[in-house]
Design an enzyme around this catalytic site. Structure first.
Site, mmCIF file in Angstrom:
data_model
loop_
_atom_site.group_PDB
_atom_site.id
_atom_site.type_symbol
_atom_site.label_atom_id
_atom_site.label_comp_id
_atom_site.label_asym_id
_atom_site.label_seq_id
_atom_site.Cartn_x
_atom_site.Cartn_y
_atom_site.Cartn_z
ATOM 1 N N ASP A 187 13.396 -5.592 7.992
ATOM 2 C CA ASP A 187 14.471 -5.969 7.076
ATOM 3 C C ASP A 187 15.823 -5.788 7.748
ATOM 4 O O ASP A 187 16.766 -6.516 7.461
ATOM 5 C CB ASP A 187 14.367 -5.144 5.802
ATOM 6 C CG ASP A 187 13.178 -5.574 4.955
ATOM 7 O OD1 ASP A 187 13.282 -6.615 4.289
ATOM 8 O OD2 ASP A 187 12.139 -4.893 4.992
ATOM 9 N N ASN A 197 12.300 -1.074 7.522
ATOM 10 C CA ASN A 197 11.277 -1.967 6.984
ATOM 11 C C ASN A 197 10.619 -1.274 5.799
ATOM 12 O O ASN A 197 10.963 -0.149 5.442
ATOM 13 C CB ASN A 197 10.252 -2.310 8.074
ATOM 14 C CG ASN A 197 9.418 -3.530 7.744
ATOM 15 O OD1 ASN A 197 9.942 -4.570 7.325
ATOM 16 N ND2 ASN A 197 8.116 -3.434 7.908
ATOM 17 N N LYS A 198 9.671 -1.958 5.185
ATOM 18 C CA LYS A 198 8.947 -1.436 4.028
ATOM 19 C C LYS A 198 8.553 0.027 4.232
ATOM 20 O O LYS A 198 8.054 0.406 5.291
ATOM 21 C CB LYS A 198 7.696 -2.287 3.815
ATOM 22 C CG LYS A 198 6.704 -1.732 2.819
ATOM 23 C CD LYS A 198 7.174 -1.899 1.395
ATOM 24 C CE LYS A 198 6.140 -1.329 0.419
ATOM 25 N NZ LYS A 198 6.472 -1.581 -0.984
#
Length: 306
Positions: A187, A197-198
């Site tokens: 991201d 990121n996640k």
């Protein structure tokens, strides 16, 4: 006019799509607004920048949004004021954005083979795995609580005729020894090589290092941010907003009294755990990432000052 602000709110509040979808929708919205002929030109420009700033700075973990918006609304000399130019820049951006995936795929091809493990949902990664499916035997996908983006990822891979197995997040270490690589999207890619990121990506990265399985990150340079990460716990409050904590109810709707539930959407994976950052410009080094971050920040600064 109001419909443009309403659409901007829908985009920034979306939790079901990845960064790539959000960027595309943001640029399409700006292009539609720039092509709207029923608005006073001066008011149109003011609205473009108001909507643009809302889109750019509402999601701290997604650096691609301010990068994309600033590229469309600003030039090397400052904020753009010609709506026709803005509309054309949006069109040109979308064409280049689509081409970037094909370039990323070519740079990622040598890494994608055998058994691959991934997490969450990345449209860039779906296209890369689809393009390399003759080299990929099996893709293991972590489900991605609490919104289970991994299920969508698994479904898209299956539709691309890729052998896929969905796992609960906790099973990663069981299947890692069978894998040739771990590959994830991003991201945001920070100037020091840290990957946002996640949530769960960092744990996966540490586990991959323990099993000596290389981790690759696939993303556009658009996602590079001038921010840096620090492991100093005393500074966590200053950077926690980058991880975007959401409603605890997504994890547990009605927890018992005395139980606190936390729900951060993103985490930070240190650069030392990444074997390669694969972009449309090729595999980058940390100094190269930092240089791109500096260039991007100049355009974003223009947008902030408008």
């Amino acid at each position: 006019m109001q419909q443009f602000f309403e659409r901007a709110e829908q985009i920034v509040r979306d939790r079901d799509h990845g960064s790539r979808w959000l960027v595309r929708e943001a640029v399409l919205l700006l292009r539609s607004l720039a092509m709207e002929q029923s608005i006073n030109p001066q008011q149109q420009v003011e609205t473009l920048f108001a909507v643009g700033r809302r889109l750019a700075f509402a999601r701290p973990a997604m650096s691609a949004l301010p990068s994309a918006v600033s590229r469309v609304l600003c030039s090397t000399h400052g904020p753009e004021t010609d709506v026709a130019v803005i509309a054309q820049k949006a069109t040109d951006f979308l064409e280049a954005y689509d081409a970037a995936i094909k370039q990323i795929v070519e740079h990622a091809r040598p890494a994608l083979h055998g058994n691959v493990l991934t997490c969450s949902l990345s449209h860039t990664l779906v296209e890369a795995l689809e393009a390399c499916r003759e080299r990929v035997e099996q893709v293991y996908v972590l489900e991605g609580r609490p919104r289970y983006e991994g299920r969508t990822m698994a479904q898209q891979l299956a539709l691309a005729n890729i052998q896929v197995t969905l796992l609960t997040d906790a099973q990663a270490a069981i299947f890692l020894p069978q894998c040739q690589c771990v590959v994830v999207g991003a991201d945001s890619l920070l100037a020091d090589g840290t990957v946002l990121n996640k949530a769960g990506t960092a744990l996966l990265a540490w586990a991959a290092q323990g099993y000596q399985v290389p981790l690759y990150v696939l993303c556009e340079t658009l996602k590079i941010s001038s921010r840096r990460w620090s492991d100093d716990l005393a500074q966590f409050a200053e950077r926690a907003h980058l991880l975007e904590e959401k409603e605890a109810s997504e994890v547990w709707d009605q927890p018992p009294i005395g139980v606190t539930v936390r729900n951060y959407y993103f985490d930070a994976t240190p650069a030392k755990l990444v074997r390669g950052w694969l972009t449309e410009r090729g595999s980058l080094t940390v100094p190269e990432i930092a240089s791109i971050a500096h260039e991007t920040q100049q355009a974003i600064h223009m947008l902030e000052q408008r």
